[in-house]
Design a protein around this motif. Structure first.
Motif, PDB file in Angstrom:
ATOM      1  N   PHE A 183       0.862  -1.061   0.139  1.00  0.00           N
ATOM      2  CA  PHE A 183       0.014  -0.028   0.168  1.00  0.00           C
ATOM      3  C   PHE A 183       0.773   1.268   0.234  1.00  0.00           C
ATOM      4  O   PHE A 183       0.401   2.317  -0.756  1.00  0.00           O
ATOM      5  N   ALA A 184       1.932   1.319   0.779  1.00  0.00           N
ATOM      6  CA  ALA A 184       2.740   2.513   1.010  1.00  0.00           C
ATOM      7  C   ALA A 184       3.544   2.847  -0.473  1.00  0.00           C
ATOM      8  O   ALA A 184       3.343   3.812  -0.765  1.00  0.00           O
ATOM      9  N   ARG A 185       4.262   1.565  -0.836  1.00  0.00           N
ATOM     10  CA  ARG A 185       4.574   1.868  -2.449  1.00  0.00           C
ATOM     11  C   ARG A 185       3.555   2.268  -3.235  1.00  0.00           C
ATOM     12  O   ARG A 185       4.118   3.135  -4.143  1.00  0.00           O
ATOM     13  N   TRP A 186       2.472   1.813  -3.545  1.00  0.00           N
ATOM     14  CA  TRP A 186       1.270   2.368  -4.091  1.00  0.00           C
ATOM     15  C   TRP A 186       1.038   3.752  -4.054  1.00  0.00           C
ATOM     16  O   TRP A 186       1.022   4.645  -5.065  1.00  0.00           O
ATOM     17  N   LYS A 187       1.072   4.010  -2.927  1.00  0.00           N
ATOM     18  CA  LYS A 187       0.754   5.388  -2.732  1.00  0.00           C
ATOM     19  C   LYS A 187       2.014   6.313  -3.053  1.00  0.00           C
ATOM     20  O   LYS A 187       1.820   7.617  -2.996  1.00  0.00           O
ATOM     21  N   GLY A 188       3.040   6.096  -3.150  1.00  0.00           N
ATOM     22  CA  GLY A 188       4.122   6.667  -3.692  1.00  0.00           C
ATOM     23  C   GLY A 188       5.235   7.123  -2.500  1.00  0.00           C
ATOM     24  O   GLY A 188       6.085   8.028  -2.630  1.00  0.00           O
ATOM     25  N   ALA A 189       5.278   6.492  -1.293  1.00  0.00           N
ATOM     26  CA  ALA A 189       6.001   6.571  -0.379  1.00  0.00           C
ATOM     27  C   ALA A 189       7.219   5.844  -0.426  1.00  0.00           C
ATOM     28  O   ALA A 189       7.368   4.906  -1.244  1.00  0.00           O
ATOM     29  N   GLN A 190       8.368   6.183   0.106  1.00  0.00           N
ATOM     30  CA  GLN A 190       9.663   5.479   0.194  1.00  0.00           C
ATOM     31  C   GLN A 190       9.602   4.378   1.333  1.00  0.00           C
ATOM     32  O   GLN A 190       9.618   5.026   2.603  1.00  0.00           O
ATOM     33  N   VAL A 191       9.624   3.103   1.138  1.00  0.00           N
ATOM     34  CA  VAL A 191       9.551   2.285   1.870  1.00  0.00           C
ATOM     35  C   VAL A 191      10.832   1.637   2.549  1.00  0.00           C
ATOM     36  O   VAL A 191      11.474   1.283   1.728  1.00  0.00           O
ATOM     37  N   ILE A 192      11.001   1.561   3.883  1.00  0.00           N
ATOM     38  CA  ILE A 192      11.956   0.756   4.387  1.00  0.00           C
ATOM     39  C   ILE A 192      11.228  -0.369   5.262  1.00  0.00           C
ATOM     40  O   ILE A 192      10.401  -0.218   6.112  1.00  0.00           O
ATOM     41  N   GLY A 193      11.506  -1.526   5.156  1.00  0.00           N
ATOM     42  CA  GLY A 193      10.973  -2.950   5.591  1.00  0.00           C
ATOM     43  C   GLY A 193      11.875  -3.570   6.538  1.00  0.00           C
ATOM     44  O   GLY A 193      13.260  -3.530   6.164  1.00  0.00           O
ATOM     45  N   THR A 194      11.498  -4.225   7.616  1.00  0.00           N
ATOM     46  CA  THR A 194      12.163  -4.872   8.481  1.00  0.00           C
ATOM     47  C   THR A 194      11.761  -6.215   8.314  1.00  0.00           C
ATOM     48  O   THR A 194      10.655  -6.690   7.944  1.00  0.00           O
ATOM     49  N   ALA A 195      12.864  -7.271   8.289  1.00  0.00           N
ATOM     50  CA  ALA A 195      12.502  -8.821   7.948  1.00  0.00           C
ATOM     51  C   ALA A 195      13.620  -9.503   8.545  1.00  0.00           C
ATOM     52  O   ALA A 195      14.735  -9.078   8.489  1.00  0.00           O
ATOM     53  N   SER A 196      13.422 -10.828   8.465  1.00  0.00           N
ATOM     54  CA  SER A 196      14.402 -11.593   8.751  1.00  0.00           C
ATOM     55  C   SER A 196      15.271 -12.107   7.497  1.00  0.00           C
ATOM     56  O   SER A 196      14.799 -11.850   6.585  1.00  0.00           O
ATOM     57  N   THR A 197      16.513 -12.602   7.704  1.00  0.00           N
ATOM     58  CA  THR A 197      17.358 -12.829   6.550  1.00  0.00           C
ATOM     59  C   THR A 197      16.626 -13.628   5.618  1.00  0.00           C
ATOM     60  O   THR A 197      16.517 -13.429   4.211  1.00  0.00           O
ATOM     61  N   ALA A 198      15.656 -14.686   5.820  1.00  0.00           N
ATOM     62  CA  ALA A 198      15.099 -15.568   4.996  1.00  0.00           C
ATOM     63  C   ALA A 198      14.120 -14.834   4.148  1.00  0.00           C
ATOM     64  O   ALA A 198      13.606 -15.042   2.999  1.00  0.00           O
ATOM     65  N   ASN A 199      13.420 -13.577   4.311  1.00  0.00           N
ATOM     66  CA  ASN A 199      12.656 -12.632   3.921  1.00  0.00           C
ATOM     67  C   ASN A 199      13.009 -11.495   3.271  1.00  0.00           C
ATOM     68  O   ASN A 199      12.100 -10.742   2.655  1.00  0.00           O
ATOM     69  N   LEU A 200      14.087 -11.141   3.225  1.00  0.00           N
ATOM     70  CA  LEU A 200      14.679 -10.025   2.457  1.00  0.00           C
ATOM     71  C   LEU A 200      14.306  -9.762   1.128  1.00  0.00           C
ATOM     72  O   LEU A 200      13.892  -8.789   0.731  1.00  0.00           O
ATOM     73  N   ASP A 201      14.608 -10.726   0.361  1.00  0.00           N
ATOM     74  CA  ASP A 201      14.218 -10.582  -1.217  1.00  0.00           C
ATOM     75  C   ASP A 201      12.613 -10.613  -1.558  1.00  0.00           C
ATOM     76  O   ASP A 201      12.147  -9.893  -2.106  1.00  0.00           O
ATOM     77  N   PHE A 202      11.884 -11.467  -0.350  1.00  0.00           N
ATOM     78  CA  PHE A 202      10.395 -11.225  -0.618  1.00  0.00           C
ATOM     79  C   PHE A 202      10.125  -9.935  -0.347  1.00  0.00           C
ATOM     80  O   PHE A 202       9.391  -9.168  -1.000  1.00  0.00           O
ATOM     81  N   VAL A 203      10.473  -9.191   0.704  1.00  0.00           N
ATOM     82  CA  VAL A 203       9.897  -7.886   0.970  1.00  0.00           C
ATOM     83  C   VAL A 203      10.354  -6.933  -0.188  1.00  0.00           C
ATOM     84  O   VAL A 203       9.890  -5.953  -0.362  1.00  0.00           O
TER      85      VAL A 203
END
Length: 329
Positions: A183-203
């Motif tokens: 949603f944030a990306r769709w809105k045009g925001a710059q997104v920083i996400g936190t995730a575990s190592t296994a999910n970095l590419d997914f995020v």
């Protein structure tokens, strides 16, 4: 003769094993209600907190009860005075009477087209409902209530997120975070996400421009001067996140009461997400799904009999997407 159904019943607080399949009377829709044949039910973290007795102030307050609110299914029967819906329609949304069951009832209201803007307020007592997107399976549609709807209200109702702002989304691979990131990306925001190592590419694939591996990197090393934080973790992470906001920025937490005093000291805002989603919110989300801007992700599907296993997995956290109970084909 009273018709019966299979449903999960909880008779006392405890471990996942208290989730027992029982045969109980099938509900009948009262005035203004729909009877839903549940095909899939979303498993939300809030439900295991309730099951363990950690949230005694949140319904249900009496035993036995059937857990679950998020669902996707088919309208089986219309109660008296229902308009705008038809038997056989596939719908999804929230049903507060319990969805870990073959049938549930929900208050009906005529479906309406969602406008193109955000900015709705709470509609008390109304459960969000919408026609199931044809592009989604029942299991995928069951992830929207409590996942997509929570993300939407947190970002756009509480946070008033705008294009060009910097947004930090915690647990960006989780059931709420994956929708918030999109949603944030769709809105045009710059997104920083936190995730575990296994999910970095997914995020990253969801649209996050920067992904922080919380297992190796303190968030303060990467995130700073952000306009908005969505906290889906709580505890120490919530406290630290306040300090990466720019003055006047906003943190919305879905986990626990907002630390208002500390926020005031830092010159930022802290809010507990409490806006109840409406059908218009849900329909707008579905429009974005149909347009290809957003997609749900399922972590794992369990049968109704496997509800204890579903709760046990949910309690481990750190997953990718939503856990779902498959109840009917």
């Amino acid at each position: 003769m009273t018709q019966t159904m299979r449903a999960i019943r909880v008779h006392h607080y405890g471990d996942p094993e208290v989730l027992q399949v029982e045969r109980v009377p099938r509900p009948e829709p009262e005035k203004g209600e729909l009877l839903i044949r549940v095909h899939a039910a979303g498993v939300l973290p809030m439900e295991y907190f309730i099951r363990k007795g950690h949230l005694p102030g949140i319904l249900p307050k009496s035993f036995p009860y059937t857990p679950g609110t998020a669902f996707a299914g088919v309208i089986e029967k219309l109660g008296p005075d229902v308009t705008g819906w038809e038997v056989g329609q596939a719908i999804c949304g929230r049903a507060p009477n319990g969805t870990y069951a073959e049938y549930t009832t929900v208050q009906a209201h005529p479906p309406a087209l969602a406008p193109d803007t955000v900015g709705y307020r709470n509609t008390a007592g109304i459960s969000p409902l919408a026609l199931k997107p044809e592009t989604l399976s029942f299991a995928e549609a069951a992830t929207l209530s409590g996942g997509a709807t929570t993300a939407w209200t947190a970002l756009f109702e509480d946070g008033n997120l705008q294009a060009g702002q910097r947004a930090l989304i915690h647990a960006a691979a989780g059931g709420v975070g994956l929708f918030a990131t999109q949603f944030a990306r769709w809105k045009g925001a710059q997104v920083i996400g936190t995730a575990s190592t296994a999910n970095l590419d997914f995020v990253s694939s969801l649209g996050a421009e920067t992904v922080i591996d919380y297992t190796t990197t303190p968030l303060e090393e990467v995130a700073h001067d952000v306009d908005f934080v969505l906290d889906t973790v709580g505890g120490e992470t919530l406290q630290r996140s306040l300090r990466v906001l720019k003055r006047g920025g906003t943190l919305v937490t879905v986990m626990e009461p907002a630390p208002v005093e500390l926020a005031e000291q830092l010159g930022v805002h802290a809010i507990k997400n409490a806006v109840f989603p409406t059908s218009e919110h849900l329909q707008r989300i579905i429009q974005l799904i149909d347009e290809g801007h957003v997609k749900p992700t399922i972590r794992q599907i369990f049968s109704l009999d496997e509800a204890p296993l579903a709760h046990a997995l949910c309690e481990t956290g750190h997953g990718r997407g939503r856990i779902v109970l498959h109840i009917a084909d």
